[in-house]
Write an enzyme that holds these catalytic residues in place. Structure first.
Site, PDB file in Angstrom:
ATOM      1  N   ASP A  91       6.320   4.513  -1.647  1.00  0.00           N
ATOM      2  CA  ASP A  91       7.700   4.999  -1.470  1.00  0.00           C
ATOM      3  C   ASP A  91       8.750   4.286  -2.312  1.00  0.00           C
ATOM      4  O   ASP A  91       9.921   4.688  -2.321  1.00  0.00           O
ATOM      5  CB  ASP A  91       8.089   4.939   0.021  1.00  0.00           C
ATOM      6  CG  ASP A  91       7.927   3.541   0.637  1.00  0.00           C
ATOM      7  OD1 ASP A  91       8.056   2.533  -0.085  1.00  0.00           O
ATOM      8  OD2 ASP A  91       7.696   3.462   1.867  1.00  0.00           O
ATOM      9  N   GLY A 148       3.185  -4.493   8.863  1.00  0.00           N
ATOM     10  CA  GLY A 148       3.139  -3.041   9.058  1.00  0.00           C
ATOM     11  C   GLY A 148       1.923  -2.346   8.485  1.00  0.00           C
ATOM     12  O   GLY A 148       2.020  -1.218   8.037  1.00  0.00           O
ATOM     13  N   THR A 149       0.785  -3.031   8.515  1.00  0.00           N
ATOM     14  CA  THR A 149      -0.446  -2.358   8.092  1.00  0.00           C
ATOM     15  C   THR A 149      -1.486  -2.439   9.203  1.00  0.00           C
ATOM     16  O   THR A 149      -1.603  -3.472   9.868  1.00  0.00           O
ATOM     17  CB  THR A 149      -1.015  -2.935   6.776  1.00  0.00           C
ATOM     18  OG1 THR A 149      -2.267  -2.282   6.493  1.00  0.00           O
ATOM     19  CG2 THR A 149      -1.227  -4.435   6.799  1.00  0.00           C
ATOM     20  N   GLN A 207       0.850  -1.203   0.000  1.00  0.00           N
ATOM     21  CA  GLN A 207       0.000   0.000   0.000  1.00  0.00           C
ATOM     22  C   GLN A 207       0.883   1.250   0.000  1.00  0.00           C
ATOM     23  O   GLN A 207       0.371   2.360  -0.076  1.00  0.00           O
ATOM     24  CB  GLN A 207      -0.883  -0.005   1.253  1.00  0.00           C
ATOM     25  CG  GLN A 207      -1.848  -1.173   1.303  1.00  0.00           C
ATOM     26  CD  GLN A 207      -2.412  -1.367   2.710  1.00  0.00           C
ATOM     27  OE1 GLN A 207      -3.406  -0.750   3.074  1.00  0.00           O
ATOM     28  NE2 GLN A 207      -1.782  -2.211   3.502  1.00  0.00           N
ATOM     29  N   ASN A 208       2.195   1.046   0.100  1.00  0.00           N
ATOM     30  CA  ASN A 208       3.104   2.195   0.190  1.00  0.00           C
ATOM     31  C   ASN A 208       3.425   2.749  -1.194  1.00  0.00           C
ATOM     32  O   ASN A 208       3.444   2.009  -2.174  1.00  0.00           O
ATOM     33  CB  ASN A 208       4.393   1.783   0.907  1.00  0.00           C
ATOM     34  CG  ASN A 208       4.115   1.263   2.309  1.00  0.00           C
ATOM     35  OD1 ASN A 208       3.036   1.521   2.850  1.00  0.00           O
ATOM     36  ND2 ASN A 208       5.040   0.548   2.888  1.00  0.00           N
ATOM     37  N   HIS A 241      -1.556   1.304  -4.126  1.00  0.00           N
ATOM     38  CA  HIS A 241      -2.000   2.701  -4.034  1.00  0.00           C
ATOM     39  C   HIS A 241      -1.150   3.624  -4.911  1.00  0.00           C
ATOM     40  O   HIS A 241      -1.074   4.824  -4.652  1.00  0.00           O
ATOM     41  CB  HIS A 241      -1.977   3.179  -2.571  1.00  0.00           C
ATOM     42  CG  HIS A 241      -3.057   2.543  -1.735  1.00  0.00           C
ATOM     43  ND1 HIS A 241      -3.039   2.520  -0.352  1.00  0.00           N
ATOM     44  CD2 HIS A 241      -4.209   1.896  -2.089  1.00  0.00           C
ATOM     45  CE1 HIS A 241      -4.122   1.890   0.098  1.00  0.00           C
ATOM     46  NE2 HIS A 241      -4.846   1.503  -0.922  1.00  0.00           N
ATOM     47  N   CYS A 270      -0.445  13.761 -15.374  1.00  0.00           N
ATOM     48  CA  CYS A 270      -1.185  14.987 -15.699  1.00  0.00           C
ATOM     49  C   CYS A 270      -2.675  14.769 -15.435  1.00  0.00           C
ATOM     50  O   CYS A 270      -3.249  13.750 -15.833  1.00  0.00           O
ATOM     51  CB  CYS A 270      -0.955  15.368 -17.157  1.00  0.00           C
ATOM     52  SG  CYS A 270      -1.977  16.776 -17.639  1.00  0.00           S
TER      53      CYS A 270
HETATM   54  P1  OAD Z   1      -1.353   2.869   8.890  1.00  0.00           P
HETATM   55  O1  OAD Z   1      -0.682   4.152   9.253  1.00  0.00           O
HETATM   56  O2  OAD Z   1      -2.821   2.801   8.953  1.00  0.00           O
HETATM   57  O3  OAD Z   1      -0.810   1.711   9.846  1.00  0.00           O
HETATM   58  C1  OAD Z   1       0.564   1.538  10.069  1.00  0.00           C
HETATM   59  C2  OAD Z   1       0.733   0.286  10.874  1.00  0.00           C
HETATM   60  O4  OAD Z   1       2.131   0.081  11.047  1.00  0.00           O
HETATM   61  C3  OAD Z   1       0.119   0.344  12.275  1.00  0.00           C
HETATM   62  O5  OAD Z   1      -0.663  -0.823  12.484  1.00  0.00           O
HETATM   63  C4  OAD Z   1       1.336   0.363  13.197  1.00  0.00           C
HETATM   64  O6  OAD Z   1       1.099  -0.327  14.418  1.00  0.00           O
HETATM   65  C5  OAD Z   1       2.365  -0.353  12.361  1.00  0.00           C
HETATM   66  N1  OAD Z   1       3.775  -0.029  12.667  1.00  0.00           N
HETATM   67  C6  OAD Z   1       4.301   1.076  13.233  1.00  0.00           C
HETATM   68  N2  OAD Z   1       5.631   0.966  13.325  1.00  0.00           N
HETATM   69  C7  OAD Z   1       5.971  -0.226  12.808  1.00  0.00           C
HETATM   70  C8  OAD Z   1       7.190  -0.937  12.603  1.00  0.00           C
HETATM   71  N3  OAD Z   1       8.364  -0.419  12.978  1.00  0.00           N
HETATM   72  N4  OAD Z   1       7.143  -2.165  12.029  1.00  0.00           N
HETATM   73  C9  OAD Z   1       5.953  -2.705  11.648  1.00  0.00           C
HETATM   74  N5  OAD Z   1       4.778  -2.096  11.808  1.00  0.00           N
HETATM   75  C10 OAD Z   1       4.780  -0.872  12.389  1.00  0.00           C
HETATM   76  O7  OAD Z   1      -0.774   2.441   7.454  1.00  0.00           O
HETATM   77  P2  OAD Z   1      -1.434   1.502   6.353  1.00  0.00           P
HETATM   78  O8  OAD Z   1      -2.055   0.316   6.956  1.00  0.00           O
HETATM   79  O9  OAD Z   1      -0.400   1.319   5.304  1.00  0.00           O
HETATM   80  O10 OAD Z   1      -3.892   5.112   1.795  1.00  0.00           O
HETATM   81  O11 OAD Z   1      -2.557   2.448   5.802  1.00  0.00           O
HETATM   82  C11 OAD Z   1      -3.300   2.034   4.696  1.00  0.00           C
HETATM   83  C12 OAD Z   1      -3.616   3.215   3.826  1.00  0.00           C
HETATM   84  O12 OAD Z   1      -4.230   4.236   4.610  1.00  0.00           O
HETATM   85  C13 OAD Z   1      -2.422   3.904   3.202  1.00  0.00           C
HETATM   86  O13 OAD Z   1      -1.936   3.262   2.060  1.00  0.00           O
HETATM   87  C14 OAD Z   1      -2.963   5.251   2.889  1.00  0.00           C
HETATM   88  C15 OAD Z   1      -3.659   5.517   4.212  1.00  0.00           C
HETATM   89  O14 OAD Z   1      -4.663   6.435   4.211  1.00  0.00           O
HETATM   90  C16 OAD Z   1      -4.142   6.136   0.977  1.00  0.00           C
HETATM   91  O15 OAD Z   1      -3.572   7.206   1.101  1.00  0.00           O
HETATM   92  C17 OAD Z   1      -5.130   5.839  -0.091  1.00  0.00           C
END
Ligand code: OAD
EC number: 2.3.1.286
Length: 255
Positions: free
Chosen positions: A108, A191-192, A105-106, A123, A131
């Site tokens: 980067d 990490g999601t 979902q990243n 994503h 554009c």
């Molecule tokens: P989130 O910010 O929702 O969740 C990040 C997760 O990473 C959390 O569950 C944390 O506990 C965990 N975390 C933190 N530090 C960590 C580490 N060192 N190692 C492993 N895990 C760790 O991020 P996503 O689940 O990626 O979408 O969010 C999903 C989507 O929501 C993103 O792609 C973005 C956002 O809004 C859009 O922008 C469309």
């Protein structure tokens, strides 16, 4: 916090049995590369309101502000970020013949920088600009940020090629991700927060079709104890290093 060696070995044993593994990753895997997550303590959505700056309607009605508050900062952060042990660990599992694809979902690009060969950018990617008028793609080197928002030669505004709230997932990528999830034997969910659909649904597809689900996250998520077979509570980098070492040990023993 560190998961017990017993749990690491359970996860490693499931990986070692796998040949069609898939990883689903989120912002947490890049935290150890210095990129903040979205939710939780220190998350981006604590500082800015996503509906005000990360929704497609916000970009259409006020592109300059979205560029200033969101895109410019992320762009700067990503130019210097490098993969960490979490990304590298997933690449090692691919080399070991266990992992086929990373669905991230990243935006980067760090899985590609780590050497993973099949990465689905669910994503989109921040590395490419698109554009909003003619949809032609270009790269950041082709523009300057002296004027915000940057403008395409056709006269319309440029934007990063990412999925914003209110926008659909590319249907081809969605379909491929669903098929890979349905056919994988092991899925690592790293990490999601597993709260944003449709990505959050992929582990459920995998589980329904009999895959072993390994979750790596310092915090429990809605998948923990319901969908995940093993939950390793800890940072992705440290946990992935331990899993890779344990898998190497199993593979070495079976040579
Ligand atoms: P989130 O910010 O929702 O969740 C990040 C997760 O990473 C959390 O569950 C944390 O506990 C965990 N975390 C933190 N530090 C960590 C580490 N060192 N190692 C492993 N895990 C760790 O991020 P996503 O689940 O990626 O979408 O969010 C999903 C989507 O929501 C993103 O792609 C973005 C956002 O809004 C859009 O922008 C469309």
């Amino acid at each position: 916090m560190q998961p017990s060696q017993t749990l690491i070995e359970q996860a490693a044993a499931a990986c070692a049995r796998g040949t069609k593994g898939v990883a689903l990753t989120g912002a947490g895997i890049s935290v150890e590369s210095g990129i903040p997550p979205f939710r939780g303590k220190g998350g981006l959505w604590e500082k800015i309101d996503p509906m005000k700056y990360a929704h497609i309607d916000a970009l259409v009605s006020n592109p300059a502000e979205v560029w200033e508050v969101l895109f410019r900062g992320i762009g700067e952060l990503l130019t210097t970020a490098t993969p960490n042990a979490g990304h590298l660990g997933l690449q090692r599992l691919e080399q070991m013949g266990i992992l086929q694809t990373v669905i991230t979902q990243n935006v980067d690009g760090l899985h590609q920088k780590a050497g993973s060969s099949d990465v689905i950018e669910f994503h989109g990617t921040h590395a490419v600009l698109r554009c909003m008028g003619c949809h032609v793609r270009s790269d950041w080197q082709a523009i300057t940020l002296d004027r915000i928002p940057p403008v395409c030669p056709c006269g319309a505004y440029l934007r990063p090629d990412v999925v914003m709230f209110g926008e659909p997932i590319d249907v081809g990528l969605l379909r491929r991700s669903q098929i890979l999830s349905a056919n994988c034997d092991v899925m690592l969910v790293v990490g999601t927060s597993a709260t944003v659909e449709p990505a959050a649904y992929l582990p459920l597809i995998a589980k329904d079709r009999g895959a072993f689900i390994i979750e790596i996250n310092p915090e429990p998520t809605p998948l923990t104890d319901r969908v995940s077979d093993v939950t390793l509570l800890g940072p992705a980098g440290e946990v992935m290093e331990r899993i890779v070492a344990a898998v190497a040990n199993i593979q070495g023993r079976s040579l």
